[in-house]
Design an enzyme around this catalytic site. Structure first.
Site, PDB file in Angstrom:
ATOM      1  N   ARG A   1       3.516  -0.907   3.819  1.00 51.28           N
ATOM      2  CA  ARG A   1       2.344  -0.213   4.338  1.00 51.28           C
ATOM      3  C   ARG A   1       2.260   1.169   3.702  1.00 51.28           C
ATOM      4  O   ARG A   1       3.239   1.681   3.152  1.00 51.28           O
ATOM      5  CB  ARG A   1       2.429  -0.088   5.849  1.00 51.28           C
ATOM      6  CG  ARG A   1       3.593   0.756   6.349  1.00 51.28           C
ATOM      7  CD  ARG A   1       3.534   0.908   7.881  1.00 51.28           C
ATOM      8  NE  ARG A   1       3.503  -0.372   8.524  1.00 51.28           N
ATOM      9  CZ  ARG A   1       2.453  -0.871   9.203  1.00 51.28           C
ATOM     10  NH1 ARG A   1       1.366  -0.163   9.365  1.00 51.28           N
ATOM     11  NH2 ARG A   1       2.504  -2.057   9.738  1.00 51.28           N
TER      12      ARG A   1
ATOM     13  N   ALA B   1       5.077  -0.894  -3.414  1.00 51.11           N
ATOM     14  CA  ALA B   1       5.485   0.178  -2.503  1.00 51.11           C
ATOM     15  C   ALA B   1       4.304   0.771  -1.741  1.00 51.11           C
ATOM     16  O   ALA B   1       3.148   0.396  -1.965  1.00 51.11           O
ATOM     17  CB  ALA B   1       6.218   1.264  -3.290  1.00 51.11           C
ATOM     18  N   HIS B   2       4.622   1.703  -0.884  1.00 49.47           N
ATOM     19  CA  HIS B   2       3.616   2.368  -0.041  1.00 49.47           C
ATOM     20  C   HIS B   2       2.559   3.085  -0.882  1.00 49.47           C
ATOM     21  O   HIS B   2       2.855   3.666  -1.913  1.00 49.47           O
ATOM     22  CB  HIS B   2       4.303   3.372   0.883  1.00 49.47           C
ATOM     23  CG  HIS B   2       5.077   4.438   0.165  1.00 49.47           C
ATOM     24  ND1 HIS B   2       4.554   5.673  -0.112  1.00 49.47           N
ATOM     25  CD2 HIS B   2       6.322   4.429  -0.354  1.00 49.47           C
ATOM     26  CE1 HIS B   2       5.455   6.380  -0.747  1.00 49.47           C
ATOM     27  NE2 HIS B   2       6.541   5.657  -0.917  1.00 49.47           N
ATOM     28  N   ASN B   3       1.323   2.983  -0.428  1.00 46.85           N
ATOM     29  CA  ASN B   3       0.206   3.725  -1.039  1.00 46.85           C
ATOM     30  C   ASN B   3      -0.118   3.296  -2.466  1.00 46.85           C
ATOM     31  O   ASN B   3      -0.801   4.026  -3.186  1.00 46.85           O
ATOM     32  CB  ASN B   3       0.476   5.242  -1.015  1.00 46.85           C
ATOM     33  CG  ASN B   3       0.643   5.769   0.397  1.00 46.85           C
ATOM     34  OD1 ASN B   3       1.726   5.661   0.971  1.00 46.85           O
ATOM     35  ND2 ASN B   3      -0.412   6.280   0.969  1.00 46.85           N
TER      36      ASN B   3
ATOM     37  N   GLY C   1       2.435   5.211  -4.466  1.00 46.65           N
ATOM     38  CA  GLY C   1       1.303   6.016  -4.885  1.00 46.65           C
ATOM     39  C   GLY C   1       0.725   5.674  -6.241  1.00 46.65           C
ATOM     40  O   GLY C   1      -0.166   6.364  -6.731  1.00 46.65           O
TER      41      GLY C   1
END
Lengths: 341, 341, 341
Positions: free
Chosen positions: A214, A235-237, A255
């Site tokens: 998330r 991964a996240h973002n 990111g």
């Protein structure tokens, strides 16, 4: 059972041979029987093609295969995919809701949803029409799943994730686990809040045991039509665009943005906050440094990744390094001779 | 409890010390008590050997260890493995079929099969004698599993896969998920049919969360006695021979062939349609390009993979590159001096 | 709901603006509403900061942001983590033991344990106070789990593993599967006994689908406060120290030791019996050879891994290789001219 005549119409091809012949299934050139449709790809050796027992073969326009019933088309592999959909039996009717499936009274299931044994659907979740949750699937609170999705056994979707229509998640996929972010202070790791969401758009397919975290504060997104192989880490973002292809065991760090129609080979690693623009091709095992921007349409290779042409040139020079060193040694000796005769 | 005398007979070794001593278990040299059998490997420092409290130690022929009861054998580690089988208690009796296991009335279970809680066995599946399916295992339609296999918790076997005898699948393994093949046309990815099978022969062991895809049109096969570590990716139509070893996180792309007695280090990546012949050794993190053939018995290393001797030489030259550059600079200066005095 | 005044006290910061303002949640600068707390990190462009609608912003000491309510602190990200804990609602009360959870009568559950649907806890297991086992979790015989742990869906813990307090295991994690050790003899692979344990200390968090093997004869250990990302492989007999960070898809081979406060990037591979001392930083995709020792505090990069400064220099030389080859070619020609005029 479908006639060659109908297949030709379906794929827009031209028949040579018996238009009334019928095929029942699809197969490779080698294993095909007279009941099967097969196709010729560029890689097939002529010999394999000629000796195929296939009832009908899709061949490239402008080629000939006397003695076989063929359909000539611009793109035989694509035509094969389309024909297979027509030939193969439709999926079995959905099994309905198994009595052992645990579905919260506060979840919303559309008509025609199928839920397998020992699956769990928590409160606030909503599941769209014709979606199938296989045995042991876990759907957390407030998860939204669209229509005609298939979630294979043991998929886990953490709370609040959102899936579009026709999404396919293979066995063991995890969606929405916490991102990996810590701050080292006072002698220990402090966990950054992992409160964000996951949005997976229509027609995404994700391979077995792949993990999608998330967002930490924002959202992790996978755009419509993108396809992700087994054991990939998202991964996240991370934001992935539309119709991109990510091969097995690739890892995409927090990111990072991936554009549309990007193709990433297996085991590639992409650092944090990188940007891979649309139509980029990333070679297998390539490593892209954090923050790096790879411009639209480029092809990159190696670790750290370089433009493919440059990588290839460097690689040739690298192979020539022992010879280069020999030459330098020779030059040094001559020089020495020249200087101290 | 077994006497040193019996162990020596079992492993074909020669006793020095107390042949009537009894051991109850096995342990490492460091942690062994007088009740344990231990063994000496080439890596063990003499000091660690001498200070061991083990009741009996397997040592290499031609070495001596006064003051300890020892059995001298040609291959102490192999002897230890064989002795451990005799010493350690047999596995607990199988638990039988748990009342929560859901077994289709159209599945065939041989006598003595054990099925754990919340496991699911679909119709048409057949499970051989003495096989154990742990908690939450999913066995799809028409799957065939041989005798005395162990499938640990949450293993998922998709429809139609076939497993031989004595196959061990660790937790989270996925067998038979769809291969990863798409054709980009008309602005989107078209999925190639993934209709093929998976065949896993006798005595294969597969580590946790590893994924094995089904063939697209053909079959994915893993030969008898091969061992695969955790988190490995085996793509569609891969063929792995017999007694090969594949370490963790390695990825093998579609259509690749691996011979017999091949050893592949961790995190290696092998491109599509490559051929790794028998007895090849592939180094950890090596990358083998699509279509590449690695000849029988060779040792390869690096990305793209090269023969190890060449890799080593190149690598030494690579390390010497700064010095080489310095020499060239020096030569250029001298040259310049000579030309424009 | 918490006042800016209270937050400032909590994080030890200095307010500029409205100390009586209240915030209800946390968000990134971009998505924050007047109800949210946000923070400024070094990476944030000034423009993004100025245009944020956040109700309160944590900023670095010595910076100013007129027109916003801010709290100036030494470490805004750390302050944000601490503030978020105070602002965000506590976790929902534990759900208790689901009626479908299968808990052996010979397992010991402390008060306040929560066990989700279709979870299985075998005999001899003990679960500490406030620990939550989610849906479908499998806990083998004699497993010990401490207090206030969270095990997400489908985690599998093999028999005998021991977890401390506040351990978090994300979905699909496997703890205690057999290590990967074989001896090739008599034409086949003989499996080395995998009898050892796994010890995971307090405050360890492990990401989705990561695998941790048991020791073969000894123990595999993960020290207090270490954090491990998704899809990581931890082999048998690995010892990881305290407060170390291991990013996604890294693989650590058998018998390797990792110190305290080590940081390992994604997809790194570490060979058998290596030793990575405390405070080492290993770059993403780095490869560390078996038996290698990386000294305390060093930074290593590449495959085989080298000190970062050396790697960087080499890499620059590598990029200069085509030019170097050109120079050598030129020198060789001049030389030739000089010699045979």
């Amino acid at each position: 059972m479908i006639k060659v005549r109908e297949l030709a119409r379906l794929v827009g091809g031209k028949i040579e041979g018996d238009a009334e012949r019928e095929v029942r299934s699809v197969a490779s050139l080698e294993s095909a029987t007279p009941d099967d449709l097969a196709f010729v790809s560029a890689k097939n050796a002529l010999e394999r093609v000629v000796s195929s027992r296939a009832g009908c073969i899709l061949i490239p326009e402008g080629t000939f295969l006397p003695g076989h019933t063929v359909i000539a088309v611009a793109h035989p592999k694509l035509a094969f995919i389309k024909a297979a959909k027509a030939i193969l039996p439709a999926l079995p009717p959905l099994a309905g809701i198994h009595p052992t499936a645990l579905i919260s009274s506060e979840a919303r299931l559309a008509p025609g949803v199928s839920v397998g044994p020992y699956a769990v659907v928590e409160r606030g979740a909503s599941i769209g029409e014709g979606t199938e949750l296989a045995a042991g699937v876990f759907i957390g609170e407030e998860v939204q799943i669209g229509e005609r999705c298939v979630l294979y056994p043991h998929v886990a979707v953490y709370r609040g994730a959102r899936l579009g229509n026709h999404v396919v998640l293979h066995a063991g996929v995890v969606i929405g686990s916490d991102g990996f972010g810590y701050v080292l202070a006072e002698g220990r790791q402090h966990k950054f809040p992992q409160l964000g969401g996951v949005i997976i758009e229509d027609d995404v397919e994700i391979g077995s045991n792949t993990t999608v975290d998330r967002g930490s504060l924002g959202v992790t997104t996978i755009g419509a039509g993108s396809k992700i192989d087994n054991l990939v880490q998202i991964a996240h973002n991370v934001h992935i665009g539309r119709h991109s292809i990510i091969a097995a065991q690739t890892g995409i760090s927090g990111g990072t943005e991936i554009g549309d129609y990007v193709v990433i080979g297996g085991q590639a690693g992409i650092g944090e906050h990188a940007r891979i623009e649309s139509r980029v091709l990333v070679g297998g095992q390539a490593g892209i440094l954090p923050g790096k921007v790879i411009r639209e349409g480029s092809i990159v290779w190696g670790t750290p990744a370089r433009p493919f042409a440059e990588f290839r040139k460097l690689y040739a020079h690298l192979s020539g390094l022992p010879e280069l060193a020999r030459q330098v040694k020779k030059l040094s000796k001559k020089k020495s001779k020249g200087q101290y005769p």
